[in-house]
Design a protein around this motif. Structure first.
Motif, PDB file in Angstrom:
ATOM      1  N   LYS A  68       4.734   7.494   1.741  1.00  0.00           N
ATOM      2  CA  LYS A  68       3.540   8.338   1.799  1.00  0.00           C
ATOM      3  C   LYS A  68       2.675   7.983   3.012  1.00  0.00           C
ATOM      4  O   LYS A  68       1.644   8.621   3.234  1.00  0.00           O
ATOM      5  CB  LYS A  68       2.729   8.189   0.511  1.00  0.00           C
ATOM      6  N   SER A  69       3.095   6.991   3.751  1.00  0.00           N
ATOM      7  CA  SER A  69       2.361   6.601   4.956  1.00  0.00           C
ATOM      8  C   SER A  69       2.825   7.474   6.118  1.00  0.00           C
ATOM      9  O   SER A  69       3.536   7.013   7.031  1.00  0.00           O
ATOM     10  CB  SER A  69       2.588   5.118   5.258  1.00  0.00           C
ATOM     11  N   MET A 118       6.653  -2.331   6.595  1.00  0.00           N
ATOM     12  CA  MET A 118       5.819  -1.213   7.028  1.00  0.00           C
ATOM     13  C   MET A 118       5.508  -0.215   5.911  1.00  0.00           C
ATOM     14  O   MET A 118       4.664   0.674   6.086  1.00  0.00           O
ATOM     15  CB  MET A 118       6.497  -0.473   8.190  1.00  0.00           C
ATOM     16  N   ILE A 119       6.174  -0.313   4.767  1.00  0.00           N
ATOM     17  CA  ILE A 119       5.933   0.632   3.677  1.00  0.00           C
ATOM     18  C   ILE A 119       5.038   0.001   2.621  1.00  0.00           C
ATOM     19  O   ILE A 119       4.771  -1.196   2.651  1.00  0.00           O
ATOM     20  CB  ILE A 119       7.257   1.093   3.025  1.00  0.00           C
ATOM     21  N   ASN A 120       4.588   0.818   1.676  1.00  0.00           N
ATOM     22  CA  ASN A 120       3.717   0.346   0.599  1.00  0.00           C
ATOM     23  C   ASN A 120       4.360   0.686  -0.760  1.00  0.00           C
ATOM     24  O   ASN A 120       4.189   1.794  -1.270  1.00  0.00           O
ATOM     25  CB  ASN A 120       2.344   0.995   0.707  1.00  0.00           C
ATOM     26  N   PRO A 121       5.078  -0.263  -1.368  1.00  0.00           N
ATOM     27  CA  PRO A 121       5.737  -0.010  -2.656  1.00  0.00           C
ATOM     28  C   PRO A 121       4.764   0.383  -3.768  1.00  0.00           C
ATOM     29  O   PRO A 121       5.152   1.069  -4.723  1.00  0.00           O
ATOM     30  CB  PRO A 121       6.419  -1.349  -2.970  1.00  0.00           C
ATOM     31  N   LEU A 122       3.500  -0.028  -3.656  1.00  0.00           N
ATOM     32  CA  LEU A 122       2.521   0.278  -4.690  1.00  0.00           C
ATOM     33  C   LEU A 122       2.229   1.770  -4.786  1.00  0.00           C
ATOM     34  O   LEU A 122       1.773   2.256  -5.823  1.00  0.00           O
ATOM     35  CB  LEU A 122       1.214  -0.487  -4.432  1.00  0.00           C
ATOM     36  N   GLN A 123       2.488   2.515  -3.723  1.00  0.00           N
ATOM     37  CA  GLN A 123       2.278   3.959  -3.749  1.00  0.00           C
ATOM     38  C   GLN A 123       3.594   4.725  -3.871  1.00  0.00           C
ATOM     39  O   GLN A 123       3.648   5.925  -3.649  1.00  0.00           O
ATOM     40  CB  GLN A 123       1.517   4.425  -2.496  1.00  0.00           C
ATOM     41  N   GLY A 124       4.653   3.995  -4.256  1.00  0.00           N
ATOM     42  CA  GLY A 124       5.950   4.637  -4.496  1.00  0.00           C
ATOM     43  C   GLY A 124       6.895   4.617  -3.317  1.00  0.00           C
ATOM     44  O   GLY A 124       7.977   5.216  -3.377  1.00  0.00           O
TER      45      GLY A 124
END
Length: 247
Positions: free
Chosen positions: A127-128, A84-90
């Motif tokens: 950041k989501s 559910m997270i986005n590692p590309l945005q930290g």
């Protein structure tokens, strides 16, 4: 005779130094100054969430069983959250704390063994913001037992803080000039400058835990409604305490 002349000369030099240093000391003591306090602030929409979620398991006989159960649930929770997270945005998910220990109850001065408790606490940094409620719901549905903390913040805090400090410092200088002018003096320099910056998160996140005793239509309705997270605002404050020399 030469000794007497030398002594007089030395005494004259000492007196001369005293006379020269006296005005300098007087100037330092008599030099005036004005002190002012100013501030600046701004309100921002948070774009970072840090969620602390715990998985607790118990067993009355075996610490190994409590640990194995905790490991199984934790792996499910971590695997689901990582999707559910986005590692590309930290974004990241990590273990913050893990404990395994016996729990005792007390009867007077007597200590009685109660059960074994295993707790695994994980942190979700993301950041989501729009997915925070869903993340909490997902973790709880897979066996997480506690939402210990939810903190919302802003990613550009340092930049905003620096801008506010510049604004507050300019306000301090303008105010000092105004006060000096009203007292028929002029600002000549900075005597001291103390600054600080802080954030006041006005958000009080609200989330619910699915009750184990809810059943039927109530359970279906509870599952359909996602945890509600109100982002609110983050207030950043900058303060400047300045002292200016005046003449």
């Amino acid at each position: 005779m030469k000794k007497v002349l030398l002594s007089i000369t030395a005494l004259s030099l000492i007196l001369g130094c005293a006379v020269l240093s006296a005005p300098a000391v007087a100037e330092a003591v008599e030099r005036g100054f004005v002190s002012v306090n100013t501030s600046a602030n701004t309100e921002l929409t948070p774009d970072i969430a840090d969620i602390s979620i715990a998985i607790q398991t118990y067993d009355s006989k075996s610490l190994q069983k409590a640990t194995a159960e905790n490991k199984q649930i934790s792996q499910k929770v971590l695997s689901a959250l990582k999707v559910m997270i986005n590692p590309l945005q930290g974004d990241y998910v990590k273990t913050m704390d893990f404990t395994a220990s016996p729990v005792y109850s007390y009867s007077g001065s007597k200590r009685n063994f109660d059960k074994y408790e295993v707790s695994n606490t994980v942190i979700i940094h993301t950041k989501s913001i729009d997915k925070v409620g869903a993340m909490i719901d997902k973790a709880i549905s897979l066996g997480a037992t506690n939402v210990n903390n939810l903190a919302l913040s802003v990613s550009n805090y340092d930049d905003e803080c620096n801008e506010l400090l510049v604004t507050a410092t300019k306000k301090a200088q303008n105010r000092a000039n105004l006060l000096a002018k009203s007292a028929s003096t002029t600002v000549t320099g900075v005597r001291s400058l103390n600054v600080s910056c802080s954030a006041n998160n006005s958000i009080t996140p609200q989330y619910r835990m699915l009750a184990a005793n809810i059943g039927g239509a109530d359970m279906a309705e509870a599952k359909a409604a996602s945890t509600s997270i109100e982002k609110g605002i983050v207030k950043i404050y900058a303060t400047v305490n300045a002292t200016f020399f005046v003449k």
